[in-house]
Enzyme design. Structure first.
Site, PDB file in Angstrom:
ATOM      1  N   ILE A   7     -26.278  71.132   3.934  1.00 15.52           N
ATOM      2  CA  ILE A   7     -26.079  71.017   2.485  1.00 15.52           C
ATOM      3  C   ILE A   7     -25.830  72.407   1.914  1.00 15.52           C
ATOM      4  O   ILE A   7     -26.724  73.246   1.844  1.00 15.52           O
ATOM      5  CB  ILE A   7     -27.308  70.382   1.809  1.00 15.52           C
ATOM      6  CG1 ILE A   7     -27.611  69.012   2.429  1.00 15.52           C
ATOM      7  CG2 ILE A   7     -27.079  70.250   0.312  1.00 15.52           C
ATOM      8  CD1 ILE A   7     -28.917  68.390   1.948  1.00 15.52           C
ATOM      9  N   GLY A   8     -24.583  72.662   1.521  1.00 14.42           N
ATOM     10  CA  GLY A   8     -24.225  73.932   0.913  1.00 14.42           C
ATOM     11  C   GLY A   8     -24.053  73.790  -0.584  1.00 14.42           C
ATOM     12  O   GLY A   8     -24.098  72.688  -1.140  1.00 14.42           O
ATOM     13  N   ASN A   9     -23.816  74.901  -1.256  1.00 15.81           N
ATOM     14  CA  ASN A   9     -23.658  74.876  -2.713  1.00 15.81           C
ATOM     15  C   ASN A   9     -22.379  74.183  -3.151  1.00 15.81           C
ATOM     16  O   ASN A   9     -22.313  73.614  -4.244  1.00 15.81           O
ATOM     17  CB  ASN A   9     -23.675  76.306  -3.262  1.00 15.81           C
ATOM     18  CG  ASN A   9     -25.059  76.907  -3.254  1.00 15.81           C
ATOM     19  OD1 ASN A   9     -25.951  76.462  -3.957  1.00 15.81           O
ATOM     20  ND2 ASN A   9     -25.260  77.926  -2.428  1.00 15.81           N
ATOM     21  N   TYR A 100     -36.196  90.260   9.872  1.00 18.90           N
ATOM     22  CA  TYR A 100     -36.089  90.389   8.428  1.00 18.90           C
ATOM     23  C   TYR A 100     -37.449  90.785   7.866  1.00 18.90           C
ATOM     24  O   TYR A 100     -38.483  90.418   8.425  1.00 18.90           O
ATOM     25  CB  TYR A 100     -35.671  89.038   7.839  1.00 18.90           C
ATOM     26  CG  TYR A 100     -34.649  89.091   6.732  1.00 18.90           C
ATOM     27  CD1 TYR A 100     -33.396  89.657   6.930  1.00 18.90           C
ATOM     28  CD2 TYR A 100     -34.917  88.540   5.480  1.00 18.90           C
ATOM     29  CE1 TYR A 100     -32.447  89.676   5.920  1.00 18.90           C
ATOM     30  CE2 TYR A 100     -33.980  88.550   4.464  1.00 18.90           C
ATOM     31  CZ  TYR A 100     -32.746  89.125   4.686  1.00 18.90           C
ATOM     32  OH  TYR A 100     -31.807  89.144   3.682  1.00 18.90           O
ATOM     33  N   GLY A 107     -31.772  82.368   4.359  1.00 20.29           N
ATOM     34  CA  GLY A 107     -31.252  81.027   4.098  1.00 20.29           C
ATOM     35  C   GLY A 107     -31.161  80.205   5.375  1.00 20.29           C
ATOM     36  O   GLY A 107     -30.869  80.724   6.451  1.00 20.29           O
ATOM     37  N   ALA A 108     -31.405  78.902   5.235  1.00 20.72           N
ATOM     38  CA  ALA A 108     -31.372  78.005   6.396  1.00 20.72           C
ATOM     39  C   ALA A 108     -30.016  78.045   7.081  1.00 20.72           C
ATOM     40  O   ALA A 108     -29.926  78.001   8.315  1.00 20.72           O
ATOM     41  CB  ALA A 108     -31.706  76.585   5.955  1.00 20.72           C
ATOM     42  N   ASP A 109     -28.937  78.145   6.294  1.00 16.18           N
ATOM     43  CA  ASP A 109     -27.596  78.165   6.886  1.00 16.18           C
ATOM     44  C   ASP A 109     -27.386  79.400   7.747  1.00 16.18           C
ATOM     45  O   ASP A 109     -26.747  79.348   8.808  1.00 16.18           O
ATOM     46  CB  ASP A 109     -26.535  78.084   5.794  1.00 16.18           C
ATOM     47  CG  ASP A 109     -26.684  79.176   4.731  1.00 16.18           C
ATOM     48  OD1 ASP A 109     -27.795  79.717   4.556  1.00 16.18           O
ATOM     49  OD2 ASP A 109     -25.680  79.477   4.054  1.00 16.18           O
ATOM     50  N   THR A 132     -19.734  79.458  -0.279  1.00 15.58           N
ATOM     51  CA  THR A 132     -19.836  79.780  -1.700  1.00 15.58           C
ATOM     52  C   THR A 132     -20.104  81.274  -1.861  1.00 15.58           C
ATOM     53  O   THR A 132     -19.538  81.935  -2.726  1.00 15.58           O
ATOM     54  CB  THR A 132     -20.958  78.958  -2.354  1.00 15.58           C
ATOM     55  OG1 THR A 132     -20.724  77.569  -2.084  1.00 15.58           O
ATOM     56  CG2 THR A 132     -20.995  79.180  -3.853  1.00 15.58           C
ATOM     57  N   THR A 184       2.403  86.407 -11.628  1.00 13.19           N
ATOM     58  CA  THR A 184       0.948  86.477 -11.800  1.00 13.19           C
ATOM     59  C   THR A 184       0.201  85.715 -10.712  1.00 13.19           C
ATOM     60  O   THR A 184      -0.797  86.203 -10.162  1.00 13.19           O
ATOM     61  CB  THR A 184       0.547  85.942 -13.187  1.00 13.19           C
ATOM     62  OG1 THR A 184       1.192  86.730 -14.192  1.00 13.19           O
ATOM     63  CG2 THR A 184      -0.959  86.024 -13.397  1.00 13.19           C
TER      64      THR A 184
END
Length: 255
Positions: A7-9, A100, A107-109, A132, A184
């Protein structure tokens, strides 16, 4: 069969493994307002279209960077798949040695990606995940997770240009033919695509020096990895299923 869920953003990616082989994968938009039943119906329909029976699912594992959706998916799994899912978090066996300062902040990801990368490529290596946010996760030659860097993702930067600069349009992310845009849209595409490629090369070069690892393996994953990787000098391989593979490994290590 096991169901793995990332589950990502921006997106939710699901995979079905049968005998350690990824046989199906799906991508959904992340909608924080969707209910247990709404997600259940979506996944049930995906299963039905792929001739998958929920009775064949032996277990479920979930990683999430969207806390409100963890409970939603836990309830959904129990209601529609009749399984209590394993959720990547504190207390889960990953086999990864985290160096860390506060391992609970990772983060889990990022943990899942690192588990898969160590298993498949060994160290020293860096995983660049174009989601994201764009994350850089560093693993040394002994397989220790050292940390990394986090920068705003490509989608965030593109949307910020549209929202904050009145005359700039919302654009589709495509690689332009030249860096000097003659309109542009092409100018924005050039700035985003080639700018991010240069950013990746610059950060990885600093990581190599800091890790004293000139032979550092660089692996890219995430939804926009293919778009950027070909324009970098440092990315050696794109593995779009790295996160799903990491979830499978963690599931097996906790049985």
């Amino acid at each position: 069969m096991i169901l793995v869920v990332d589950i990502g953003n921006t997106n939710i990616v699901l995979g079905i493994y049968k005998n350690r082989e990824l046989v199906h994968h799906f991508r959904l938009s992340t909608t924080r307002q969707s209910t247990v039943d709404e997600y259940g119906v979506m996944i049930f329909n995906l299963f039905r279209m792929s001739d998958i029976s929920v009775k064949d699912i032996e277990g479920v594992i979930i990683s999430s960077v969207v806390p409100p959706l963890v409970n939603v998916f836990e309830e959904m799994c129990q209601k529609f798949i009749h399984k209590i899912p394993l959720v990547v978090g504190p207390g889960i066996k990953t086999g990864l040695n985290l160096r860390y300062e506060n391992p609970r902040e990772v983060g889990a990801d990022r943990i899942v990606n690192a588990v898969a990368a160590v298993n498949q490529y060994k160290g020293p290596l860096v995983v660049v995940d174009f989601g994201t946010a764009t994350t850089f996760d560093c693993i040394d030659a002994k397989g220790n997770y050292l940390g990394g860097a986090i920068v705003p993702g490509i989608g965030i930067a593109t949307e910020a240009l549209y929202q904050r600069a009145s005359k700039l349009p919302r654009i589709e992310l495509e690689k332009p033919k030249k860096v000097i845009g003659r309109n542009t849209i092409h100018a924005m595409q050039a700035g985003i695509i080639f700018g991010y490629a240069g950013q990746v090369d610059g950060i990885v070069e600093r990581i190599k020096v800091e890790m004293e690892a000139p032979d550092l393996k660089v692996v890219a994953t995430g939804g926009l990895a293919e778009l950027i990787a070909s324009e970098t000098k440092c990315i050696q391989e794109v593995n779009s299923m790295l996160t799903l593979e990491g979830l499978r490994l963690i599931y097996e290590r906790n049985q």
